[in-house]
Design a protein around this motif. Sequence first.
Motif, PDB file in Angstrom:
ATOM      1  N   VAL A  26     -23.422 -16.133 -25.257  1.00 57.76           N
ATOM      2  CA  VAL A  26     -23.013 -14.934 -24.516  1.00 57.76           C
ATOM      3  C   VAL A  26     -21.777 -15.289 -23.703  1.00 57.76           C
ATOM      4  O   VAL A  26     -21.773 -16.302 -22.996  1.00 57.76           O
ATOM      5  CB  VAL A  26     -24.142 -14.439 -23.585  1.00 57.76           C
ATOM      6  CG1 VAL A  26     -23.697 -13.202 -22.825  1.00 57.76           C
ATOM      7  CG2 VAL A  26     -25.408 -14.140 -24.386  1.00 57.76           C
ATOM      8  N   PRO A  27     -20.695 -14.481 -23.775  1.00 62.13           N
ATOM      9  CA  PRO A  27     -19.431 -14.858 -23.135  1.00 62.13           C
ATOM     10  C   PRO A  27     -19.522 -15.149 -21.650  1.00 62.13           C
ATOM     11  O   PRO A  27     -18.828 -16.026 -21.143  1.00 62.13           O
ATOM     12  CB  PRO A  27     -18.526 -13.645 -23.408  1.00 62.13           C
ATOM     13  CG  PRO A  27     -19.082 -13.034 -24.644  1.00 62.13           C
ATOM     14  CD  PRO A  27     -20.567 -13.251 -24.568  1.00 62.13           C
ATOM     15  N   ASP A  28     -20.351 -14.423 -20.910  1.00 59.97           N
ATOM     16  CA  ASP A  28     -20.372 -14.579 -19.458  1.00 59.97           C
ATOM     17  C   ASP A  28     -21.489 -15.499 -18.967  1.00 59.97           C
ATOM     18  O   ASP A  28     -21.859 -15.465 -17.792  1.00 59.97           O
ATOM     19  CB  ASP A  28     -20.479 -13.216 -18.769  1.00 59.97           C
ATOM     20  CG  ASP A  28     -21.739 -12.445 -19.163  1.00 59.97           C
ATOM     21  OD1 ASP A  28     -22.433 -12.898 -20.084  1.00 59.97           O
ATOM     22  OD2 ASP A  28     -21.997 -11.390 -18.549  1.00 59.97           O
ATOM     23  N   ARG A  29     -22.021 -16.333 -19.866  1.00 60.18           N
ATOM     24  CA  ARG A  29     -23.042 -17.299 -19.480  1.00 60.18           C
ATOM     25  C   ARG A  29     -22.564 -18.718 -19.771  1.00 60.18           C
ATOM     26  O   ARG A  29     -21.614 -18.929 -20.504  1.00 60.18           O
ATOM     27  CB  ARG A  29     -24.355 -17.024 -20.204  1.00 60.18           C
ATOM     28  CG  ARG A  29     -24.998 -15.705 -19.790  1.00 60.18           C
ATOM     29  CD  ARG A  29     -26.369 -15.561 -20.408  1.00 60.18           C
ATOM     30  NE  ARG A  29     -26.989 -14.282 -20.046  1.00 60.18           N
ATOM     31  CZ  ARG A  29     -28.186 -13.878 -20.476  1.00 60.18           C
ATOM     32  NH1 ARG A  29     -28.887 -14.658 -21.303  1.00 60.18           N
ATOM     33  NH2 ARG A  29     -28.671 -12.715 -20.100  1.00 60.18           N
ATOM     34  N   GLY A  87      -8.852 -40.689 -23.516  1.00 64.48           N
ATOM     35  CA  GLY A  87      -8.148 -39.415 -23.681  1.00 64.48           C
ATOM     36  C   GLY A  87      -9.042 -38.410 -24.384  1.00 64.48           C
ATOM     37  O   GLY A  87      -9.276 -38.537 -25.587  1.00 64.48           O
ATOM     38  N   LEU A  88      -9.546 -37.446 -23.629  1.00 64.63           N
ATOM     39  CA  LEU A  88     -10.505 -36.478 -24.154  1.00 64.63           C
ATOM     40  C   LEU A  88      -9.834 -35.125 -24.347  1.00 64.63           C
ATOM     41  O   LEU A  88      -9.208 -34.595 -23.429  1.00 64.63           O
ATOM     42  CB  LEU A  88     -11.685 -36.329 -23.186  1.00 64.63           C
ATOM     43  CG  LEU A  88     -12.734 -35.282 -23.545  1.00 64.63           C
ATOM     44  CD1 LEU A  88     -13.475 -35.672 -24.814  1.00 64.63           C
ATOM     45  CD2 LEU A  88     -13.717 -35.091 -22.387  1.00 64.63           C
ATOM     46  N   GLU A  89      -9.977 -34.556 -25.542  1.00 61.91           N
ATOM     47  CA  GLU A  89      -9.476 -33.217 -25.838  1.00 61.91           C
ATOM     48  C   GLU A  89     -10.618 -32.215 -25.647  1.00 61.91           C
ATOM     49  O   GLU A  89     -11.641 -32.296 -26.323  1.00 61.91           O
ATOM     50  CB  GLU A  89      -8.964 -33.142 -27.276  1.00 61.91           C
ATOM     51  CG  GLU A  89      -8.447 -31.758 -27.665  1.00 61.91           C
ATOM     52  CD  GLU A  89      -8.034 -31.665 -29.120  1.00 61.91           C
ATOM     53  OE1 GLU A  89      -7.461 -30.629 -29.500  1.00 61.91           O
ATOM     54  OE2 GLU A  89      -8.302 -32.625 -29.878  1.00 61.91           O
ATOM     55  N   LEU A  90     -10.426 -31.280 -24.723  1.00 55.56           N
ATOM     56  CA  LEU A  90     -11.415 -30.229 -24.487  1.00 55.56           C
ATOM     57  C   LEU A  90     -11.027 -29.010 -25.306  1.00 55.56           C
ATOM     58  O   LEU A  90     -10.027 -28.348 -25.028  1.00 55.56           O
ATOM     59  CB  LEU A  90     -11.486 -29.876 -23.003  1.00 55.56           C
ATOM     60  CG  LEU A  90     -12.507 -28.804 -22.612  1.00 55.56           C
ATOM     61  CD1 LEU A  90     -13.920 -29.228 -23.003  1.00 55.56           C
ATOM     62  CD2 LEU A  90     -12.426 -28.503 -21.125  1.00 55.56           C
ATOM     63  N   LEU A  91     -11.800 -28.708 -26.335  1.00 57.59           N
ATOM     64  CA  LEU A  91     -11.501 -27.612 -27.253  1.00 57.59           C
ATOM     65  C   LEU A  91     -11.973 -26.284 -26.673  1.00 57.59           C
ATOM     66  O   LEU A  91     -12.848 -26.240 -25.794  1.00 57.59           O
ATOM     67  CB  LEU A  91     -12.174 -27.862 -28.598  1.00 57.59           C
ATOM     68  CG  LEU A  91     -11.745 -29.153 -29.318  1.00 57.59           C
ATOM     69  CD1 LEU A  91     -12.615 -29.378 -30.540  1.00 57.59           C
ATOM     70  CD2 LEU A  91     -10.284 -29.090 -29.710  1.00 57.59           C
ATOM     71  N   PRO A  92     -11.422 -25.177 -27.140  1.00 54.30           N
ATOM     72  CA  PRO A  92     -11.864 -23.862 -26.650  1.00 54.30           C
ATOM     73  C   PRO A  92     -13.346 -23.645 -26.885  1.00 54.30           C
ATOM     74  O   PRO A  92     -13.909 -24.100 -27.891  1.00 54.30           O
ATOM     75  CB  PRO A  92     -11.019 -22.877 -27.473  1.00 54.30           C
ATOM     76  CG  PRO A  92      -9.828 -23.653 -27.914  1.00 54.30           C
ATOM     77  CD  PRO A  92     -10.317 -25.054 -28.109  1.00 54.30           C
ATOM     78  N   THR A  93     -13.980 -22.955 -25.956  1.00 55.53           N
ATOM     79  CA  THR A  93     -15.398 -22.657 -26.083  1.00 55.53           C
ATOM     80  C   THR A  93     -15.633 -21.815 -27.325  1.00 55.53           C
ATOM     81  O   THR A  93     -14.922 -20.850 -27.587  1.00 55.53           O
ATOM     82  CB  THR A  93     -15.904 -21.917 -24.837  1.00 55.53           C
ATOM     83  OG1 THR A  93     -15.746 -22.769 -23.716  1.00 55.53           O
ATOM     84  CG2 THR A  93     -17.371 -21.553 -24.985  1.00 55.53           C
ATOM     85  N   LEU A  94     -16.653 -22.201 -28.086  1.00 57.82           N
ATOM     86  CA  LEU A  94     -17.035 -21.471 -29.290  1.00 57.82           C
ATOM     87  C   LEU A  94     -18.160 -20.518 -28.930  1.00 57.82           C
ATOM     88  O   LEU A  94     -19.205 -20.935 -28.407  1.00 57.82           O
ATOM     89  CB  LEU A  94     -17.493 -22.463 -30.365  1.00 57.82           C
ATOM     90  CG  LEU A  94     -17.850 -21.924 -31.738  1.00 57.82           C
ATOM     91  CD1 LEU A  94     -16.646 -21.276 -32.392  1.00 57.82           C
ATOM     92  CD2 LEU A  94     -18.390 -23.055 -32.615  1.00 57.82           C
ATOM     93  N   ILE A  95     -17.966 -19.238 -29.183  1.00 57.27           N
ATOM     94  CA  ILE A  95     -18.993 -18.232 -28.885  1.00 57.27           C
ATOM     95  C   ILE A  95     -19.681 -17.840 -30.185  1.00 57.27           C
ATOM     96  O   ILE A  95     -19.051 -17.310 -31.106  1.00 57.27           O
ATOM     97  CB  ILE A  95     -18.373 -17.005 -28.200  1.00 57.27           C
ATOM     98  CG1 ILE A  95     -17.749 -17.425 -26.866  1.00 57.27           C
ATOM     99  CG2 ILE A  95     -19.441 -15.935 -27.966  1.00 57.27           C
ATOM    100  CD1 ILE A  95     -17.012 -16.319 -26.143  1.00 57.27           C
TER     101      ILE A  95
END
Length: 217
Positions: A188-191, A207-215
């Motif tokens: 859920v997008p807002d959780r 060196g850590l790459e933080l990827l976009p959140t997967l919904i």
Amino acid sequence: MDTAEQIGPFTLRQREGLPKAGRDSLLLGAFATLRRGDRVCDLGCGVGVLALCLAQREESLTLDGLDCQEDCVCLARENLSANRLSGSVFVGRVEELPPELPAGRYDLAIANPPYFRPGKGAVAPGARGVARTGGEEGLLPWCQAARRLLRNGGRFALCTRPQGLAALFSDLTACGLEPKRLQPVQSVPDRSANLVLLEAVAQGRPGLELLPTLIVR
């Protein structure tokens, strides 16, 4: 009773009472970095879900697996054979890897490990419960096993709950595995995220790459 599920061009046979294909494994199979000809070891392979997920992306892989439950190992072997995929599956535990899985051989270790420690969390009975309940040491034995199997520069991809990330990062770095890619997953997008996909590299540079959140609904 057996059922069948399609994973790309492959047919996954599943059996009542054994671990089944779930969202976590499907997402992890799509997340892990793959290269042509990679040697892969699936720790806690269950019935071979991740092997088929990876093979649909790259058919040139060698797909070995390890699981502590003999019924799962037998069905995982059948799933590899029926889909004409190359690899072997062994009965054993991550705490004491069998000699058939030699140190430093693999380019990728992958795992959908237990999320709960004994007595913590609600788990299913039987084989499915075993697959979701780990030991008191948490994920440290899984990190140690992955590091032993991987060549320098090899990758360890796994999924876990966000609540365990601090301990996991400590375990990985203690074993010589540097976290390199991290992707939160939420339904859920807002959780808050309820799953994390993570890839570490043996003897990798910081060196850590933080990827976009997967919904994933």
